[in-house]
Design an enzyme around this catalytic site. Sequence first.
Site, PDB file in Angstrom:
ATOM      1  N   THR A  70      67.377  34.426  49.640  1.00  0.00           N
ATOM      2  CA  THR A  70      67.315  32.967  49.730  1.00  0.00           C
ATOM      3  C   THR A  70      67.965  32.230  48.556  1.00  0.00           C
ATOM      4  OG1 THR A  70      65.338  33.093  51.061  1.00  0.00           O
ATOM      5  CG2 THR A  70      65.718  31.023  49.894  1.00  0.00           C
ATOM      6  N   HIS A 336      65.200  40.533  55.064  1.00  0.00           N
ATOM      7  CA  HIS A 336      66.627  40.262  54.876  1.00  0.00           C
ATOM      8  C   HIS A 336      66.938  40.600  53.437  1.00  0.00           C
ATOM      9  CE1 HIS A 336      65.456  36.652  52.625  1.00  0.00           C
ATOM     10  NE2 HIS A 336      64.470  36.587  53.508  1.00  0.00           N
TER      11      HIS A 336
HETATM   12 ZN   LIG Z   1      62.878  35.267  53.329  1.00  0.00          ZN
END
Ligand SMILES: [Zn+2]
Length: 453
Positions: A70, A336
């Site tokens: 992120t 992720h």
């Molecule tokens: Zn995340």
Amino acid sequence: MKLLVILLFSGLITGCRGNSSHSLPPKLLLVSFDGFRADYLQNYEFPHLQNFIKEGILVEHVKNVFITKTFPNHYSIVTGLYEESHGIVANSMYDVITKKHFSDLDDKDPFWWNEAVPIWVTNQLQENRSSAAAMWPGTDVPIHNTTPSYFMNYSSSVSFEERLNNITTWLINSNPPVTFATLYWEEPDASGHKYGPEDKENMYRVLKEIDDLIGELVHKLKVLGLWENLNVIITSDHGMTQCSKDRLINLDRCIDNSSYALIDLTPVAAVLPKINTTEVYNKLKVCSPHMNVYLKEDIPARFHYQHNNRIQPIILVADEGWTIVLNKSLPKLGDHGYDNSLSSMHPFLAAHGPAFHKGYKHNTINSVDIYPMMCHILGLKPRPNNGTFGHTKCLLVDQWCINLPEAVGIVIGALLVLTTLTGLIIIMQNRLSVPRPFSRLQLQEDDDDPLIE
Ligand SMILES: [Zn+2]
Ligand SMILES: *[C@@H]1O[C@H](CO)[C@@H](O)[C@H](O)[C@H]1NC(C)=O
Ligand SMILES: *[C@@H]1O[C@H](CO)[C@@H](O)[C@H](O)[C@H]1NC(C)=O
Ligand SMILES: *[C@@H]1O[C@H](CO)[C@@H](O)[C@H](O)[C@H]1NC(C)=O
Ligand SMILES: *[C@@H]1O[C@H](CO)[C@@H](O)[C@H](O)[C@H]1NC(C)=O
Ligand SMILES: *[C@@H]1O[C@H](CO)[C@@H](O)[C@H](O)[C@H]1NC(C)=O
Ligand SMILES: *[C@@H]1O[C@H](CO)[C@@H](O)[C@H](O)[C@H]1NC(C)=O
Ligand SMILES: *[C@@H]1O[C@H](CO)[C@@H](O)[C@H](O)[C@H]1NC(C)=O
Ligand SMILES: *[C@@H]1O[C@H](CO)[C@@H](O)[C@H](O)[C@H]1NC(C)=O
């Protein structure tokens, strides 16, 4: 040829449109829905987002940067730089020289952010322009001593409505005017982690909520009279993939945890050996067939993830869907961070507004290409970056671009015209050359005549 000339000409004309549309300073709102995997758009219904796209553009896949986390990816979007060049190389970092720590909960030291200059700072260096942020990693930090003129301290408990209300108020009421604004929302990332992207039932519900938020956003912009003149980009930082308790890599089975410090865990682990790097590397290298183990100097060039002090001496990259743990059970059903060439890690990008075409779909761009495009829209000189403005030209109304189908069309068209012309010339030549033997004969006859005479 005529077709080609006409196309070139219309391109030139669109390229040189009058400056009437530039009399108002262009404005841009950059929106991120965290963890919005690109193919959610194909696999779920998004009536509001599809309406937005129908009147704007869609880039189906955005190739983001490694590691696909992120903070690093949000900073690449607003700087156009790979992680090694902007310095936010993970959500958890350690700097050996200063001995400073960074985490997503402890991110306010400008030291970490100052290796780059985000677009909201550059925008404010222009006279009579300000920036505003309803959250976005880094917007509540004085980067190069500058925050956006209007911002919120990060707090996940502030509702979407409040973020939207405040950012639109700033877009309307401020002097000097806010020309660049950000809006960030934590979903569908949080639910993607919790349920995993393969949990269709829960993801359907969450993604419907996201679509409703997009509906609210568009409605609000219309009510406030911002819809026609504001450029809006809706994108995300990364995708999401399914994890499983059957796909765990337990480092404790391979190496004593006292021989190294773990700066970041999964799916890309950052390992700082305590004494002997070779020894730690050798043990980790044979730990699992489902992860790649790299010495810093051997990290593949395609990751652009090497030239920074904050990248640790050894990194472990788990295969898609595998989770690195320390003798623990599976922490999340979705994750992720993996290899940025995996399509499951890619987000999408949609945009609407006077700068963008209407109803245009594009296959792919890189996330670092977004920055030069945003600078172009805002009339800012981009700082040195790793993006390519040319990749986004087809999205923009003031640019001349040939996309692949058009190029193929033009080439085929030109070939057809050339073939026809060649054919015509051959026929003409044949027609012209048919009478020739007769004229020669006649000439010969004429020539012969005197001889005969
Ligand atoms: Zn995340
Ligand atoms: C461009 O803007 C300038 C100043 O606002 C104005 O004088 C000029 O007429 C404009 N030109 C066109 C082609 O709109
Ligand atoms: C900036 O704004 C002020 C007041 O709104 C105006 O007087 C000034 O001319 C503007 N400067 C530029 C460069 O547009
Ligand atoms: C949003 O704006 C309202 C009204 O000005 C203000 O009271 C509130 O604190 C703002 N919210 C945030 C998160 O800054
Ligand atoms: C953010 O938090 C800091 C410290 O907690 C505070 O001083 C500052 O006023 C806050 N800023 C805004 C815009 O809320
Ligand atoms: C892993 O954890 C279990 C208990 O949860 C413990 O019995 C075992 O010794 C641990 N193994 C290692 C290598 O730390
Ligand atoms: C290392 O493992 C031991 C048990 O084997 C455990 O007590 C300790 O908390 C672990 N340390 C770290 C940093 O995980
Ligand atoms: C580090 O470990 C390797 C392999 O075990 C060994 O060959 C080497 O001598 C060690 N280096 C140091 C400085 O201890
Ligand atoms: C990315 O851009 C920065 C700034 O221009 C540059 O220093 C760096 O070498 C670039 N990286 C690559 C891989 O080209």
